[in-house]
Design a protein around this motif. Structure first.
Motif, PDB file in Angstrom:
ATOM      1  N   UNK A  57       2.681   1.584  -3.439  1.00 53.78           N
ATOM      2  CA  UNK A  57       1.864   1.764  -4.644  1.00 53.78           C
ATOM      3  C   UNK A  57       0.878   2.923  -4.551  1.00 53.78           C
ATOM      4  N   UNK A  58       0.757   3.523  -3.364  1.00 54.90           N
ATOM      5  CA  UNK A  58      -0.227   4.605  -3.260  1.00 54.90           C
ATOM      6  C   UNK A  58       0.194   5.770  -4.154  1.00 54.90           C
ATOM      7  N   UNK A  59      -0.731   6.251  -5.024  1.00 55.16           N
ATOM      8  CA  UNK A  59      -0.346   7.310  -5.975  1.00 55.16           C
ATOM      9  C   UNK A  59      -0.051   8.632  -5.262  1.00 55.16           C
ATOM     10  N   UNK A  84       0.843  -1.204   0.000  1.00 54.98           N
ATOM     11  CA  UNK A  84       0.000   0.000   0.000  1.00 54.98           C
ATOM     12  C   UNK A  84       0.876   1.252   0.000  1.00 54.98           C
ATOM     13  N   UNK A  85       1.917   1.247   0.857  1.00 49.66           N
ATOM     14  CA  UNK A  85       2.790   2.419   0.935  1.00 49.66           C
ATOM     15  C   UNK A  85       3.516   2.652  -0.394  1.00 49.66           C
TER      16      UNK A  85
END
Lengths: 521, 55
Positions: free
Chosen positions: A348-350, A345-346
Protein backbone atom coordinates in the motif's frame (compact mmCIF):
# COMPACT_ATOMS: atom_id res chain seq x y z
CA UNK A 1 -19.26 -5.15 -21.21
CA UNK A 2 -17.76 -2.85 -23.86
CA UNK A 3 -16.79 0.58 -22.47
CA UNK A 4 -16.19 2.47 -25.72
CA UNK A 5 -19.28 4.40 -26.77
CA UNK A 6 -19.85 4.55 -30.50
CA UNK A 7 -20.78 8.21 -30.68
CA UNK A 8 -19.23 11.39 -32.15
CA UNK A 9 -18.54 13.15 -28.81
CA UNK A 10 -14.75 12.81 -28.86
CA UNK A 11 -14.62 13.71 -32.55
CA UNK A 12 -16.67 16.85 -31.86
CA UNK A 13 -14.32 17.87 -29.00
CA UNK A 14 -11.36 17.38 -31.36
CA UNK A 15 -13.01 19.49 -34.08
CA UNK A 16 -13.85 22.25 -31.56
CA UNK A 17 -10.18 22.35 -30.50
CA UNK A 18 -8.95 22.48 -34.11
CA UNK A 19 -11.41 25.29 -34.95
CA UNK A 20 -10.16 27.13 -31.88
CA UNK A 21 -6.54 26.58 -32.98
CA UNK A 22 -7.39 28.04 -36.41
CA UNK A 23 -9.19 31.05 -34.88
CA UNK A 24 -6.34 31.87 -32.48
CA UNK A 25 -3.45 31.23 -34.88
CA UNK A 26 -5.00 33.40 -37.64
CA UNK A 27 -5.53 36.26 -35.18
CA UNK A 28 -9.35 36.18 -35.36
CA UNK A 29 -9.60 36.26 -31.58
CA UNK A 30 -6.89 38.87 -30.94
CA UNK A 31 -9.43 41.55 -29.96
CA UNK A 32 -11.12 39.27 -27.42
CA UNK A 33 -7.81 38.08 -25.96
CA UNK A 34 -6.71 41.71 -25.57
CA UNK A 35 -9.90 42.57 -23.66
CA UNK A 36 -9.44 39.49 -21.43
CA UNK A 37 -5.72 40.31 -21.04
CA UNK A 38 -4.76 36.78 -22.06
CA UNK A 39 -2.64 37.62 -25.11
CA UNK A 40 0.36 36.15 -23.25
CA UNK A 41 -1.33 32.73 -23.29
CA UNK A 42 -1.69 32.74 -27.10
CA UNK A 43 1.29 30.41 -27.84
CA UNK A 44 -0.03 27.95 -25.24
CA UNK A 45 -3.55 28.12 -26.73
CA UNK A 46 -2.22 27.42 -30.25
CA UNK A 47 0.00 24.55 -29.14
CA UNK A 48 -2.48 22.74 -26.86
CA UNK A 49 -5.54 23.12 -29.07
CA UNK A 50 -3.61 21.81 -32.10
CA UNK A 51 -2.08 18.78 -30.34
CA UNK A 52 -5.22 17.71 -28.51
CA UNK A 53 -7.46 18.64 -31.46
CA UNK A 54 -5.58 16.17 -33.68
CA UNK A 55 -5.67 13.51 -30.91
CA UNK A 56 -9.43 14.05 -30.48
CA UNK A 57 -10.20 13.81 -34.21
CA UNK A 58 -8.06 10.71 -34.88
CA UNK A 59 -9.19 8.72 -31.84
CA UNK A 60 -12.74 10.09 -32.13
CA UNK A 61 -13.03 8.76 -35.70
CA UNK A 62 -11.73 5.35 -34.59
CA UNK A 63 -14.09 5.21 -31.60
CA UNK A 64 -17.13 6.24 -33.67
CA UNK A 65 -16.56 4.10 -36.77
CA UNK A 66 -14.28 1.30 -35.52
CA UNK A 67 -15.44 -1.97 -34.00
CA UNK A 68 -14.72 -2.54 -30.33
CA UNK A 69 -14.55 -5.71 -28.33
CA UNK A 70 -14.08 -5.97 -24.59
CA UNK A 71 -10.53 -6.09 -23.27
CA UNK A 72 -7.68 -3.91 -22.05
CA UNK A 73 -7.60 -1.70 -25.17
CA UNK A 74 -11.35 -1.05 -24.99
CA UNK A 75 -11.25 -0.35 -21.25
CA UNK A 76 -8.35 2.10 -21.21
CA UNK A 77 -8.94 3.81 -24.57
CA UNK A 78 -12.55 4.53 -23.61
CA UNK A 79 -11.13 6.81 -20.88
CA UNK A 80 -9.67 9.19 -23.49
CA UNK A 81 -13.08 10.78 -24.22
CA UNK A 82 -13.61 11.62 -20.53
CA UNK A 83 -10.05 12.89 -20.22
CA UNK A 84 -10.59 15.21 -23.20
CA UNK A 85 -13.88 16.36 -21.68
CA UNK A 86 -12.07 17.37 -18.46
CA UNK A 87 -9.35 19.10 -20.52
CA UNK A 88 -11.93 21.06 -22.53
CA UNK A 89 -13.60 22.29 -19.32
CA UNK A 90 -10.18 23.15 -17.81
CA UNK A 91 -9.25 25.13 -20.97
CA UNK A 92 -12.53 27.07 -20.92
CA UNK A 93 -12.06 27.89 -17.25
CA UNK A 94 -8.37 28.88 -17.53
CA UNK A 95 -8.59 30.91 -20.73
CA UNK A 96 -12.07 32.46 -20.39
CA UNK A 97 -13.89 32.06 -17.07
CA UNK A 98 -10.89 33.00 -14.90
CA UNK A 99 -10.04 36.21 -16.86
CA UNK A 100 -13.74 37.16 -16.99
CA UNK A 101 -14.12 36.80 -13.22
CA UNK A 102 -10.94 38.86 -12.71
CA UNK A 103 -12.20 41.60 -15.03
CA UNK A 104 -15.58 41.74 -13.29
CA UNK A 105 -13.98 41.72 -9.85
CA UNK A 106 -11.54 44.50 -10.80
CA UNK A 107 -14.41 46.55 -12.25
CA UNK A 108 -16.28 46.29 -8.93
CA UNK A 109 -13.21 47.60 -7.12
CA UNK A 110 -11.41 46.73 -3.87
CA UNK A 111 -13.66 45.24 -1.19
CA UNK A 112 -11.26 45.52 1.72
CA UNK A 113 -8.40 47.95 2.43
CA UNK A 114 -5.08 47.16 0.80
CA UNK A 115 -6.46 46.90 -2.75
CA UNK A 116 -7.90 43.42 -2.19
CA UNK A 117 -10.46 42.49 -4.82
CA UNK A 118 -13.24 39.89 -4.56
CA UNK A 119 -11.37 37.36 -6.70
CA UNK A 120 -8.25 37.77 -4.53
CA UNK A 121 -10.03 37.46 -1.19
CA UNK A 122 -12.16 34.46 -2.18
CA UNK A 123 -9.46 32.87 -4.34
CA UNK A 124 -11.66 32.81 -7.44
CA UNK A 125 -9.03 31.58 -9.88
CA UNK A 126 -8.83 28.82 -12.49
CA UNK A 127 -8.23 26.13 -9.84
CA UNK A 128 -11.23 26.96 -7.63
CA UNK A 129 -13.42 27.76 -10.64
CA UNK A 130 -12.39 24.46 -12.28
CA UNK A 131 -13.36 22.46 -9.19
CA UNK A 132 -16.66 24.34 -8.88
CA UNK A 133 -17.37 23.84 -12.60
CA UNK A 134 -16.72 20.10 -12.16
CA UNK A 135 -19.03 19.93 -9.12
CA UNK A 136 -21.80 21.76 -11.00
CA UNK A 137 -21.44 19.48 -14.04
CA UNK A 138 -21.70 16.26 -12.00
CA UNK A 139 -24.40 17.39 -9.57
CA UNK A 140 -26.60 19.54 -11.82
CA UNK A 141 -26.11 18.32 -15.40
CA UNK A 142 -24.66 14.78 -14.90
CA UNK A 143 -21.48 13.55 -16.59
CA UNK A 144 -22.30 12.27 -20.10
CA UNK A 145 -22.16 8.45 -20.42
CA UNK A 146 -19.25 8.55 -22.88
CA UNK A 147 -17.15 10.57 -20.42
CA UNK A 148 -17.90 8.59 -17.24
CA UNK A 149 -14.94 6.19 -17.46
CA UNK A 150 -12.46 8.96 -18.32
CA UNK A 151 -13.41 11.16 -15.38
CA UNK A 152 -11.75 8.52 -13.20
CA UNK A 153 -8.29 9.34 -14.65
CA UNK A 154 -8.09 12.79 -13.05
CA UNK A 155 -6.17 11.45 -10.02
CA UNK A 156 -3.54 10.14 -12.43
CA UNK A 157 -2.97 13.76 -13.52
CA UNK A 158 -2.49 14.86 -9.90
CA UNK A 159 -0.03 12.07 -9.14
CA UNK A 160 1.96 12.78 -12.32
CA UNK A 161 2.03 16.46 -11.27
CA UNK A 162 3.36 15.62 -7.79
CA UNK A 163 6.14 13.45 -9.29
CA UNK A 164 7.18 16.22 -11.70
CA UNK A 165 7.08 18.78 -8.89
CA UNK A 166 10.27 17.07 -7.68
CA UNK A 167 12.17 18.84 -10.50
CA UNK A 168 11.54 22.27 -8.97
CA UNK A 169 13.18 21.92 -5.54
CA UNK A 170 16.71 22.81 -4.62
CA UNK A 171 18.57 20.69 -2.05
CA UNK A 172 18.62 23.65 0.39
CA UNK A 173 14.84 24.12 0.12
CA UNK A 174 14.18 20.44 0.62
CA UNK A 175 16.43 20.21 3.67
CA UNK A 176 14.94 23.31 5.32
CA UNK A 177 11.33 22.47 4.52
CA UNK A 178 11.91 18.79 5.32
CA UNK A 179 13.12 19.56 8.84
CA UNK A 180 10.18 21.87 9.50
CA UNK A 181 7.64 19.44 8.04
CA UNK A 182 8.89 16.39 9.96
CA UNK A 183 8.44 18.24 13.27
CA UNK A 184 5.03 19.72 12.44
CA UNK A 185 3.61 16.70 10.64
CA UNK A 186 5.00 14.27 13.20
CA UNK A 187 3.21 16.10 15.99
CA UNK A 188 -0.10 16.57 14.17
CA UNK A 189 -0.29 13.12 12.50
CA UNK A 190 0.46 11.20 15.67
CA UNK A 191 -1.70 13.59 17.71
CA UNK A 192 -4.76 13.32 15.49
CA UNK A 193 -4.51 9.53 15.10
CA UNK A 194 -4.30 9.22 18.89
CA UNK A 195 -7.19 11.63 19.38
CA UNK A 196 -9.49 9.77 16.96
CA UNK A 197 -8.70 6.44 18.65
CA UNK A 198 -9.35 7.93 22.09
CA UNK A 199 -12.61 9.62 21.03
CA UNK A 200 -13.67 6.46 19.21
CA UNK A 201 -13.33 4.36 22.37
CA UNK A 202 -15.18 7.00 24.44
CA UNK A 203 -18.04 7.14 21.93
CA UNK A 204 -18.17 3.33 21.55
CA UNK A 205 -17.57 2.99 17.82
CA UNK A 206 -16.08 -0.32 16.65
CA UNK A 207 -12.30 -0.75 16.73
CA UNK A 208 -12.19 -1.25 12.97
CA UNK A 209 -14.18 1.97 12.40
CA UNK A 210 -11.92 3.91 14.78
CA UNK A 211 -8.78 2.50 13.17
CA UNK A 212 -9.69 3.29 9.60
CA UNK A 213 -11.03 6.75 10.52
CA UNK A 214 -7.86 7.61 12.46
CA UNK A 215 -5.66 6.77 9.46
CA UNK A 216 -7.86 8.85 7.14
CA UNK A 217 -8.05 11.87 9.42
CA UNK A 218 -4.46 11.66 10.65
CA UNK A 219 -2.38 10.77 7.60
CA UNK A 220 -3.37 11.53 4.02
CA UNK A 221 -7.08 10.96 3.59
CA UNK A 222 -8.60 8.37 1.31
CA UNK A 223 -5.33 6.53 0.42
CA UNK A 224 -4.41 6.14 4.10
CA UNK A 225 -7.90 4.89 4.99
CA UNK A 226 -7.69 2.27 2.22
CA UNK A 227 -4.14 1.30 3.28
CA UNK A 228 -5.12 0.87 6.95
CA UNK A 229 -8.36 -1.00 6.25
CA UNK A 230 -6.84 -4.53 6.02
CA UNK A 231 -4.90 -4.31 9.31
CA UNK A 232 -7.99 -3.25 11.28
CA UNK A 233 -10.23 -5.53 9.20
CA UNK A 234 -12.56 -2.67 8.33
CA UNK A 235 -15.84 -3.39 6.56
CA UNK A 236 -16.59 -1.68 3.25
CA UNK A 237 -19.30 0.53 4.82
CA UNK A 238 -16.76 1.73 7.43
CA UNK A 239 -14.37 2.69 4.62
CA UNK A 240 -17.27 4.47 2.87
CA UNK A 241 -18.12 6.41 6.07
CA UNK A 242 -14.48 7.45 6.41
CA UNK A 243 -14.21 8.53 2.76
CA UNK A 244 -17.47 10.51 3.09
CA UNK A 245 -16.18 12.27 6.23
CA UNK A 246 -12.81 13.08 4.62
CA UNK A 247 -14.54 14.32 1.48
CA UNK A 248 -16.94 16.65 3.32
CA UNK A 249 -14.17 18.06 5.50
CA UNK A 250 -11.68 18.28 2.61
CA UNK A 251 -14.05 20.18 0.31
CA UNK A 252 -14.90 22.69 3.06
CA UNK A 253 -11.17 23.18 3.84
CA UNK A 254 -10.23 23.54 0.19
CA UNK A 255 -12.52 26.55 -0.20
CA UNK A 256 -12.10 28.01 3.31
CA UNK A 257 -8.31 27.78 3.83
CA UNK A 258 -7.30 30.18 0.99
CA UNK A 259 -9.87 32.78 2.12
CA UNK A 260 -8.58 32.64 5.72
CA UNK A 261 -4.98 32.68 4.44
CA UNK A 262 -5.57 35.86 2.44
CA UNK A 263 -7.51 37.54 5.25
CA UNK A 264 -4.67 36.81 7.71
CA UNK A 265 -2.06 38.01 5.20
CA UNK A 266 -0.19 34.69 5.32
CA UNK A 267 2.91 34.23 3.16
CA UNK A 268 3.54 31.34 0.79
CA UNK A 269 5.55 29.28 3.28
CA UNK A 270 3.10 29.82 6.13
CA UNK A 271 0.07 28.94 4.01
CA UNK A 272 1.78 25.94 2.37
CA UNK A 273 2.76 24.60 5.80
CA UNK A 274 -0.76 25.11 7.14
CA UNK A 275 -2.53 23.53 4.14
CA UNK A 276 -0.11 20.58 4.09
CA UNK A 277 -0.71 19.96 7.80
CA UNK A 278 -4.36 20.88 8.34
CA UNK A 279 -6.16 19.55 5.23
CA UNK A 280 -6.94 15.85 5.36
CA UNK A 281 -6.76 14.67 1.75
CA UNK A 282 -3.80 14.97 -0.65
CA UNK A 283 -5.82 16.24 -3.64
CA UNK A 284 -7.44 18.99 -1.57
CA UNK A 285 -4.01 20.08 -0.28
CA UNK A 286 -2.90 20.75 -3.87
CA UNK A 287 -6.25 22.45 -4.60
CA UNK A 288 -5.99 24.83 -1.63
CA UNK A 289 -2.32 25.68 -2.33
CA UNK A 290 -3.00 26.51 -5.97
CA UNK A 291 -6.17 28.40 -5.03
CA UNK A 292 -4.06 30.52 -2.66
CA UNK A 293 -1.34 31.21 -5.26
CA UNK A 294 -2.70 30.39 -8.74
CA UNK A 295 0.02 32.12 -10.76
CA UNK A 296 3.04 30.78 -8.93
CA UNK A 297 4.34 27.49 -7.64
CA UNK A 298 5.91 28.43 -4.28
CA UNK A 299 2.91 27.64 -2.05
CA UNK A 300 2.31 24.34 -3.85
CA UNK A 301 5.97 23.36 -3.36
CA UNK A 302 5.77 23.96 0.41
CA UNK A 303 2.36 22.28 0.77
CA UNK A 304 3.45 19.19 -1.16
CA UNK A 305 6.58 18.72 0.95
CA UNK A 306 4.31 18.64 4.00
CA UNK A 307 1.90 16.32 2.23
CA UNK A 308 4.66 13.93 1.17
CA UNK A 309 6.13 13.95 4.69
CA UNK A 310 2.66 12.98 5.89
CA UNK A 311 2.51 10.11 3.42
CA UNK A 312 5.92 8.92 4.67
CA UNK A 313 4.34 8.50 8.11
CA UNK A 314 1.92 5.95 6.66
CA UNK A 315 4.01 2.83 7.46
CA UNK A 316 4.39 3.96 11.11
CA UNK A 317 0.65 4.51 11.44
CA UNK A 318 -0.22 1.17 9.80
CA UNK A 319 2.12 -0.60 12.24
CA UNK A 320 0.66 1.31 15.19
CA UNK A 321 -2.90 0.47 14.15
CA UNK A 322 -2.03 -3.20 13.61
CA UNK A 323 -0.65 -3.53 17.16
CA UNK A 324 -3.44 -1.40 18.65
CA UNK A 325 -6.19 -3.38 16.89
CA UNK A 326 -4.88 -6.80 17.92
CA UNK A 327 -4.55 -5.69 21.56
CA UNK A 328 -8.04 -4.11 21.68
CA UNK A 329 -9.74 -7.11 20.10
CA UNK A 330 -7.80 -9.56 22.29
CA UNK A 331 -8.82 -7.57 25.38
CA UNK A 332 -12.45 -7.92 24.27
CA UNK A 333 -11.96 -11.69 23.89
CA UNK A 334 -12.24 -11.69 20.09
CA UNK A 335 -10.02 -13.97 18.04
CA UNK A 336 -8.26 -11.88 15.41
CA UNK A 337 -7.30 -13.21 12.00
CA UNK A 338 -3.57 -12.57 11.52
CA UNK A 339 -2.65 -10.00 8.88
CA UNK A 340 0.84 -9.73 7.37
CA UNK A 341 1.52 -6.07 8.31
CA UNK A 342 4.81 -5.78 6.46
CA UNK A 343 3.14 -7.05 3.31
CA UNK A 344 0.32 -4.50 3.71
CA UNK A 345 2.88 -1.70 4.12
CA UNK A 346 4.81 -2.85 1.05
CA UNK A 347 1.70 -3.22 -1.07
CA UNK A 348 0.00 0.00 0.00
CA UNK A 349 2.95 2.37 0.21
CA UNK A 350 2.34 5.12 -2.40
CA UNK A 351 4.96 4.61 -5.10
CA UNK A 352 4.51 8.10 -6.55
CA UNK A 353 6.32 9.51 -3.49
CA UNK A 354 9.41 7.56 -4.56
CA UNK A 355 8.91 8.99 -8.05
CA UNK A 356 8.97 12.51 -6.57
CA UNK A 357 12.24 11.75 -4.74
CA UNK A 358 13.72 10.21 -7.91
CA UNK A 359 12.78 13.26 -9.98
CA UNK A 360 14.31 15.55 -7.34
CA UNK A 361 17.54 13.51 -7.41
CA UNK A 362 17.61 13.68 -11.22
CA UNK A 363 17.01 17.43 -11.21
CA UNK A 364 19.72 17.94 -8.56
CA UNK A 365 22.31 16.75 -11.09
CA UNK A 366 21.51 19.90 -13.10
CA UNK A 367 20.32 18.14 -16.26
CA UNK A 368 17.17 20.27 -16.45
CA UNK A 369 18.98 23.57 -15.85
CA UNK A 370 22.19 23.35 -17.90
CA UNK A 371 24.78 26.12 -17.57
CA UNK A 372 24.20 27.38 -21.13
CA UNK A 373 20.66 28.43 -20.15
CA UNK A 374 22.23 31.00 -17.82
CA UNK A 375 24.98 32.18 -20.16
CA UNK A 376 25.99 35.77 -19.45
CA UNK A 377 23.55 36.06 -16.58
CA UNK A 378 25.78 38.16 -14.33
CA UNK A 379 28.44 39.03 -16.93
CA UNK A 380 26.34 40.70 -19.59
CA UNK A 381 27.03 44.46 -19.39
CA UNK A 382 24.96 45.53 -22.38
CA UNK A 383 23.02 48.76 -21.86
CA UNK A 384 19.66 46.98 -21.53
CA UNK A 385 20.95 45.11 -18.47
CA UNK A 386 22.16 48.21 -16.61
CA UNK A 387 20.08 50.57 -14.46
CA UNK A 388 19.54 54.08 -15.85
CA UNK A 389 20.60 57.31 -14.12
CA UNK A 390 17.06 58.13 -12.95
CA UNK A 391 16.77 54.63 -11.42
CA UNK A 392 20.04 55.12 -9.55
CA UNK A 393 18.84 58.52 -8.26
CA UNK A 394 15.63 56.93 -6.93
CA UNK A 395 17.67 54.38 -4.98
CA UNK A 396 20.23 56.93 -3.74
CA UNK A 397 17.44 59.11 -2.32
CA UNK A 398 16.22 56.22 -0.14
CA UNK A 399 19.47 54.49 0.82
CA UNK A 400 19.30 56.11 4.27
CA UNK A 401 16.17 54.07 5.11
CA UNK A 402 18.13 50.80 5.32
CA UNK A 403 19.30 49.66 8.76
CA UNK A 404 21.06 46.34 8.17
CA UNK A 405 24.73 46.47 7.12
CA UNK A 406 24.46 43.68 4.54
CA UNK A 407 21.55 45.47 2.86
CA UNK A 408 23.38 48.81 2.89
CA UNK A 409 26.44 47.17 1.29
CA UNK A 410 24.31 45.38 -1.31
CA UNK A 411 22.61 48.62 -2.33
CA UNK A 412 25.94 50.51 -2.47
CA UNK A 413 27.32 47.77 -4.71
CA UNK A 414 24.29 48.02 -7.00
CA UNK A 415 24.64 51.81 -7.22
CA UNK A 416 28.32 51.40 -8.12
CA UNK A 417 28.00 48.65 -10.72
CA UNK A 418 24.46 49.48 -12.00
CA UNK A 419 23.55 45.77 -12.02
CA UNK A 420 23.26 42.74 -9.77
CA UNK A 421 26.63 41.01 -9.39
CA UNK A 422 25.89 37.51 -8.09
CA UNK A 423 23.16 35.23 -6.83
CA UNK A 424 23.89 36.23 -3.20
CA UNK A 425 23.78 39.90 -4.14
CA UNK A 426 20.43 39.31 -5.84
CA UNK A 427 19.07 37.44 -2.79
CA UNK A 428 19.95 40.33 -0.46
CA UNK A 429 18.35 42.87 -2.81
CA UNK A 430 15.18 40.70 -3.02
CA UNK A 431 15.17 40.71 0.78
CA UNK A 432 15.06 44.53 0.73
CA UNK A 433 12.04 44.41 -1.60
CA UNK A 434 10.25 41.84 0.57
CA UNK A 435 10.90 43.82 3.77
CA UNK A 436 8.84 46.74 2.38
CA UNK A 437 11.21 49.33 3.86
CA UNK A 438 11.66 51.28 0.62
CA UNK A 439 9.01 53.07 -1.44
CA UNK A 440 7.10 51.42 -4.27
CA UNK A 441 9.24 53.27 -6.87
CA UNK A 442 12.49 52.10 -5.28
CA UNK A 443 11.20 48.53 -5.11
CA UNK A 444 10.27 48.74 -8.80
CA UNK A 445 13.87 49.69 -9.60
CA UNK A 446 15.22 46.80 -7.51
CA UNK A 447 12.83 44.41 -9.24
CA UNK A 448 14.07 45.75 -12.61
CA UNK A 449 17.64 44.96 -11.54
CA UNK A 450 16.52 41.47 -10.50
CA UNK A 451 14.72 40.80 -13.79
CA UNK A 452 17.78 41.92 -15.79
CA UNK A 453 19.81 38.98 -14.50
CA UNK A 454 17.25 36.44 -13.37
CA UNK A 455 15.63 34.01 -15.72
CA UNK A 456 14.42 30.47 -15.30
CA UNK A 457 15.97 27.73 -17.42
CA UNK A 458 13.73 26.90 -20.38
CA UNK A 459 13.37 23.28 -19.31
CA UNK A 460 12.27 24.36 -15.81
CA UNK A 461 9.75 26.80 -17.35
CA UNK A 462 8.42 23.91 -19.44
CA UNK A 463 7.98 21.80 -16.27
CA UNK A 464 6.06 24.65 -14.63
CA UNK A 465 3.66 24.81 -17.58
CA UNK A 466 3.15 21.06 -17.49
CA UNK A 467 2.48 21.25 -13.75
CA UNK A 468 -0.09 24.03 -14.12
CA UNK A 469 -2.03 21.95 -16.66
CA UNK A 470 -1.69 18.63 -14.85
CA UNK A 471 -3.06 20.14 -11.64
CA UNK A 472 -5.78 22.08 -13.50
CA UNK A 473 -6.79 18.82 -15.23
CA UNK A 474 -6.63 16.75 -12.04
CA UNK A 475 -8.55 19.21 -9.91
CA UNK A 476 -11.27 19.91 -12.50
CA UNK A 477 -11.73 16.12 -12.73
CA UNK A 478 -11.71 15.91 -8.93
CA UNK A 479 -14.63 18.38 -8.90
CA UNK A 480 -16.49 16.02 -11.24
CA UNK A 481 -16.13 13.25 -8.63
CA UNK A 482 -17.50 15.27 -5.71
CA UNK A 483 -21.10 14.13 -5.75
CA UNK A 484 -23.69 14.99 -3.14
CA UNK A 485 -24.42 11.25 -2.82
CA UNK A 486 -20.76 10.54 -1.91
CA UNK A 487 -20.80 13.28 0.73
CA UNK A 488 -24.06 11.98 2.15
CA UNK A 489 -22.18 8.76 2.97
CA UNK A 490 -20.69 10.66 5.88
CA UNK A 491 -22.78 10.65 8.99
CA UNK A 492 -23.23 9.59 12.59
CA UNK A 493 -20.31 9.10 14.95
CA UNK A 494 -17.55 9.02 12.26
CA UNK A 495 -18.60 12.47 11.04
CA UNK A 496 -18.71 13.86 14.59
CA UNK A 497 -15.30 12.42 15.53
CA UNK A 498 -13.70 13.27 12.16
CA UNK A 499 -15.16 16.78 12.26
CA UNK A 500 -13.96 17.49 15.82
CA UNK A 501 -10.43 16.12 15.25
CA UNK A 502 -10.14 17.66 11.76
CA UNK A 503 -11.23 21.08 13.04
CA UNK A 504 -8.89 20.85 16.02
CA UNK A 505 -6.00 19.93 13.70
CA UNK A 506 -6.79 22.82 11.33
CA UNK A 507 -7.08 25.39 14.15
CA UNK A 508 -4.05 24.28 16.17
CA UNK A 509 -1.84 23.92 13.10
CA UNK A 510 -2.86 27.46 12.08
CA UNK A 511 -1.82 28.80 15.50
CA UNK A 512 1.49 26.88 15.43
CA UNK A 513 2.26 28.04 11.87
CA UNK A 514 1.47 31.69 12.67
CA UNK A 515 3.61 31.56 15.81
CA UNK A 516 6.63 29.57 14.62
CA UNK A 517 6.85 29.51 10.82
CA UNK A 518 8.58 32.46 9.15
CA UNK A 519 8.76 33.44 5.51
CA UNK A 520 12.51 33.39 5.40
CA UNK A 521 13.26 29.70 4.87
CA UNK B 1 -21.13 -20.03 -19.18
CA UNK B 2 -19.62 -16.66 -18.25
CA UNK B 3 -16.11 -16.02 -19.54
CA UNK B 4 -13.98 -15.52 -16.40
CA UNK B 5 -12.05 -12.78 -18.25
CA UNK B 6 -15.21 -10.92 -19.22
CA UNK B 7 -15.60 -7.29 -18.19
CA UNK B 8 -19.18 -8.18 -17.23
CA UNK B 9 -18.08 -9.92 -14.06
CA UNK B 10 -17.72 -8.10 -10.73
CA UNK B 11 -19.49 -4.98 -11.97
CA UNK B 12 -19.96 -2.08 -9.53
CA UNK B 13 -22.28 0.89 -9.97
CA UNK B 14 -21.48 4.44 -8.86
CA UNK B 15 -24.06 6.81 -7.39
CA UNK B 16 -24.25 8.52 -10.80
CA UNK B 17 -25.28 5.21 -12.37
CA UNK B 18 -21.98 4.47 -14.14
CA UNK B 19 -20.99 0.79 -14.15
CA UNK B 20 -17.37 -0.35 -13.93
CA UNK B 21 -15.72 -3.70 -13.35
CA UNK B 22 -12.34 -2.70 -11.95
CA UNK B 23 -10.74 0.14 -10.05
CA UNK B 24 -12.94 2.30 -7.86
CA UNK B 25 -15.29 5.25 -8.22
CA UNK B 26 -12.13 7.43 -8.06
CA UNK B 27 -9.77 5.55 -10.37
CA UNK B 28 -9.84 3.39 -13.50
CA UNK B 29 -6.87 1.36 -12.28
CA UNK B 30 -7.32 -1.89 -10.40
CA UNK B 31 -5.08 -0.71 -7.54
CA UNK B 32 -3.33 2.40 -6.25
CA UNK B 33 0.00 0.72 -7.05
CA UNK B 34 -1.08 0.32 -10.68
CA UNK B 35 -2.09 4.00 -10.82
CA UNK B 36 1.25 5.03 -9.26
CA UNK B 37 3.13 3.04 -11.91
CA UNK B 38 1.20 4.77 -14.67
CA UNK B 39 1.89 8.17 -13.09
CA UNK B 40 5.61 7.27 -12.99
CA UNK B 41 5.55 6.33 -16.66
CA UNK B 42 3.73 9.55 -17.66
CA UNK B 43 6.11 11.66 -15.56
CA UNK B 44 9.13 9.91 -17.12
CA UNK B 45 7.76 10.48 -20.64
CA UNK B 46 7.18 14.19 -19.92
CA UNK B 47 10.63 14.54 -18.31
CA UNK B 48 12.33 12.89 -21.30
CA UNK B 49 10.29 15.08 -23.68
CA UNK B 50 11.33 18.24 -21.84
CA UNK B 51 14.96 17.09 -21.69
CA UNK B 52 15.28 16.27 -25.38
CA UNK B 53 12.98 18.82 -27.04
CA UNK B 54 13.34 22.02 -24.98
CA UNK B 55 16.57 23.85 -25.63
Amino acid sequence: MVYTRKNPALLIIGVIMLVYWLAVSTGMLDGLLKVLKTTGSKPEMIQLSLIFGVVGVVIGLWQWFGSHTEGELDYYSSAIAGGMFILLVAMLVRWYLDPLVRLASTAIGPVIPGKRYIHGVFGLNYIVLGIVAGMIIVNVFKIPDWAQNGVRISRLGLKTGVILLGTLYSLGELVQLGKLSVVLIGFFVLGSVGLVLWMGSRRHISNSMGGVLSAGVGVCGVSAAVAAAPVVQAKSEEIAYTIGTILVFGVICMFLFPVIGHLLGMGYIQFGAWAGTGILNSAQVAGAALAFQPRGIETLKVAEIFNITRVLFLPIIVLWLAVWYVRREAAAGVTVQQVDTSRVIFEKFPLFVLGFILMFALSSTGIFAPAQHYQGRYFDNSKSKLLEEKDLNTLKAESGKLQRDDEKQALARLLESKKTQSINHDTTLRGIVNSGVLSKDANTVLTKAHNAVYHTAKKISAFRKWLAWLFAFGLTGLGMQITMAAMRQAGGQPLVIGGVVGTAKAVFSLIVVLLFVRETI
Amino acid sequence: MTDPKSQDIDVHTTETGFKYHRGSALSIFKSDRHEDFMALIFAAVIAFGVYFFIN
